[in-house]
Enzyme design. Structure first.
Site, PDB file in Angstrom:
ATOM      1  N   SER A 187     -10.149  -0.664   6.785  1.00 37.55           N
ATOM      2  CA  SER A 187      -9.573  -0.542   5.443  1.00 37.55           C
ATOM      3  C   SER A 187      -8.834  -1.758   4.898  1.00 37.55           C
ATOM      4  CB  SER A 187      -8.635   0.653   5.396  1.00 37.55           C
ATOM      5  OG  SER A 187      -9.392   1.809   5.242  1.00 37.55           O
ATOM      6  N   LYS A 191       0.853  -1.199   0.000  1.00 38.43           N
ATOM      7  CA  LYS A 191       0.000   0.000   0.000  1.00 38.43           C
ATOM      8  C   LYS A 191       0.885   1.244   0.000  1.00 38.43           C
ATOM      9  CE  LYS A 191      -4.015   1.932   2.493  1.00 38.43           C
ATOM     10  NZ  LYS A 191      -4.944   1.758   3.629  1.00 38.43           N
ATOM     11  N   SER A 211      -9.883   1.648   2.583  1.00 40.35           N
ATOM     12  CA  SER A 211      -9.015   2.472   1.757  1.00 40.35           C
ATOM     13  C   SER A 211      -7.925   1.665   1.053  1.00 40.35           C
ATOM     14  CB  SER A 211      -8.365   3.542   2.631  1.00 40.35           C
ATOM     15  OG  SER A 211      -7.499   2.941   3.594  1.00 40.35           O
TER      16      SER A 211
END
Ligand code: GLN
Length: 493
Positions: free
Chosen positions: A181, A82, A157
């Site tokens: 997330s 990420k 997210s």
């Protein structure tokens, strides 16, 4: 096995193929980049690729295989990182314009561990800006499309991390979870997503959103892969003062234990109200499956859950408003052109560099922390947070693991909630409490809805009890036999 087939398999299977010399790590990594060439323009999972690094790592793995050295279990397995975790000498943007030109000067602790384990990092995965969002539509870079249906959101997210794994653009991924997330995108993309106990994994080198809630964890195709990746990243770190100095077990060890005598509590407030019909049926079916495996099922009421979204959006925005103060155009990142004076430079840099949702949260958080409102909002929220934790402590004195849906519904259409922040916030109703209480929680896919979109089930356990959590998840995964490789196959031309 055909290499295009292999890239849709679990990390465990790929690692066996590497060890049996059916394929080299370089071929596997290259095949993943070929898949990226084919599908990435439709998905948007990555902000940037780190190909030099991945290829170099794959070559190291191949040399070790050749010379007969023992390899770490996940060596050579392609991973998406990420884009809020630092990989030295490569960009880390958190999908924000304000960090668009930022190059990481150091490695996050998790990244160092990936390096030690010879895991090729394929690229930096797209995300909601500063991890604020539930659909990945808040990215300043581009939208991410759900590989199961390109018109749907992948969840946020960590939407890029999940979409990459579902689309065969990586085999495993790391995400971060502040209010859901990791679990929400895993649920929308038919994957396993685990948020470990707060403090289990070091946050050093993770761009902070809400420091008392943020936690890094794995997004994978199987429960076993999740346990294997948690083995890599867990552990005490002196560089993170909130990191727990506790023994780290081998998380794969208890996977195969049976469920006789295990007590599973379903959370009444999350399992009965406001669910889509398909999700409700999937939850009921999972409960029946557990019963048939010998687990004892108990109803658990957590009445404070109804306050959790309100509590979260005070605590998280308060911490974010403080954490994001560092992005001022002076130290690093984007700076406005031609400011009139220093104050103008700060104001314009932040006005131009942050997106709408980030600004909304900074304003909300600053308000909640301001004198006069602090006691009414922030202090109240912290008090309630403590009570939420007490509710969980009581629950875990009665059961080993709690069960709930990950989200009341499956992935929604792109664009359908972005104009309405409150309805977006409500998608987190089932995930947020685990972050407020610091307990581990995970998503596992349990079926498809009538639109052929994956349905996720959530399991939660007491702090530091990830081995039990993974064991209970593994059992259901075996019973469900979810076919995680379907979208990847349909995307391979
Ligand atoms: N959707 C939640 C939010 O927008 C959670 C995000 C997260 O876990 N990073 O705050």
């Amino acid at each position: 096995m055909d290499i295009r087939e292999l890239i849709t398999k679990s990390a465990k299977e790929q690692s066996e193929a590497l060890r049996n010399k059916e394929v080299s790590a370089l071929e596997l990594t290259q095949a993943v980049y070929d898949q990226i060439d084919t599908v990435e323009s439709k998905i948007g999972a990555y902000n940037s690729l780190t190909k030099d690094y991945a290829i170099e790592t794959a070559k190291k793995v191949d040399e070790k295989i050749k010379s007969g050295e023992t390899l770490p279990p996940l060596a050579g397995i392609p991973l998406a990182l990420k884009d809020n975790m630092n990989l030295k000498s490569y960009p880390t943007t958190a999908s924000s314009k304000i960090l668009s030109n930022f190059i990481s000067p150091y490695d996050a602790t998790v990244t160092l561990k990936l390096k030690e384990n010879l895991i090729p990092i394929i690229g930096k995965a797209n995300m909601d800006e500063f991890a604020m969002g539930s659909s990945n539509e808040n990215s300043a870079t581009k939208i991410v499309h759900n590989p199961w249906n390109l018109n749907k959101v992948p969840g946020g997210s960590s939407g890029g991390s999940a979409a990459a794994v579902a689309a065969g653009e990586a085999t495993v991924a790391l995400g971060s979870d502040t209010g859901g997330s990791i679990r929400l995108p895993a649920s929308y993309c038919g994957l396993v997503g685990l948020k470990p106990t707060y403090g289990r994994v070091s946050r050093y080198g993770l761009i902070a959103f809400a420091s008392s809630l943020d936690q890094i964890g794995p997004i994978t195709r199987t429960v076993e892969d999740s346990a294997m990746l948690l083995n890599v990243i867990a552990g005490h770190d002196e560089k993170d003062s909130t990191s727990l100095n506790e023994p780290v077990p081998d998380f794969t060890k208890e996977l195969k234990n049976d469920l006789k005598g295990v007590k599973i509590g379903y959370i009444k407030e999350l399992c009965t109200e406001g669910l889509s019909g398909d999700v409700e049926n999937a939850v009921k079916k999972s409960i029946e499956t557990y019963k048939s495996m010998g687990a004892e099922i108990i109803e658990i009421s957590l009445p404070l859950i109804k306050y959790s979204i309100a509590v979260y959006y005070i605590v998280a925005t308060a911490e974010a408003s403080s954490n994001l103060a560092r992005f001022d155009g002076v130290k690093y990142g984007y700076r406005t052109k031609n400011p009139e004076n220093l104050y103008d430079m700060y104001v314009k840099t932040r006005a131009e560099g942050f997106g709408e949702e980030v600004k909304r949260r900074i304003m909300l958080g600053t308000y909640a922390l301001s004198s006069g409102y602090y006691d009414a909002y922030y202090k109240k929220a912290q008090q309630l947070r403590r009570l939420v934790k007490q509710d969980f402590d009581n629950a875990f004195s009665k059961v080993d693991v709690l069960l709930a849906p990950t989200c009341p519904h499956t992935a929604f259409d792109l664009g359908s909630k972005i104009e309405d922040p409150l309805s977006m916030y409500l998608t987190d109703i089932a995930t947020i409490t685990a972050n407020l209480a610091g307990i581990p929680a995970m998503n596992i896919p349990v079926g498809l809805d009538s639109d052929n979109m994956p349905i996720g089930l959530q399991l939660l356990s007491d702090c530091l009890n990830e081995t039990k959590l993974l064991n209970v998840a593994f059992k259901l995964e075996n019973a469900v036999q979810f076919n995680y490789s379907i979208p990847s196959k349909s995307l391979v031309k």
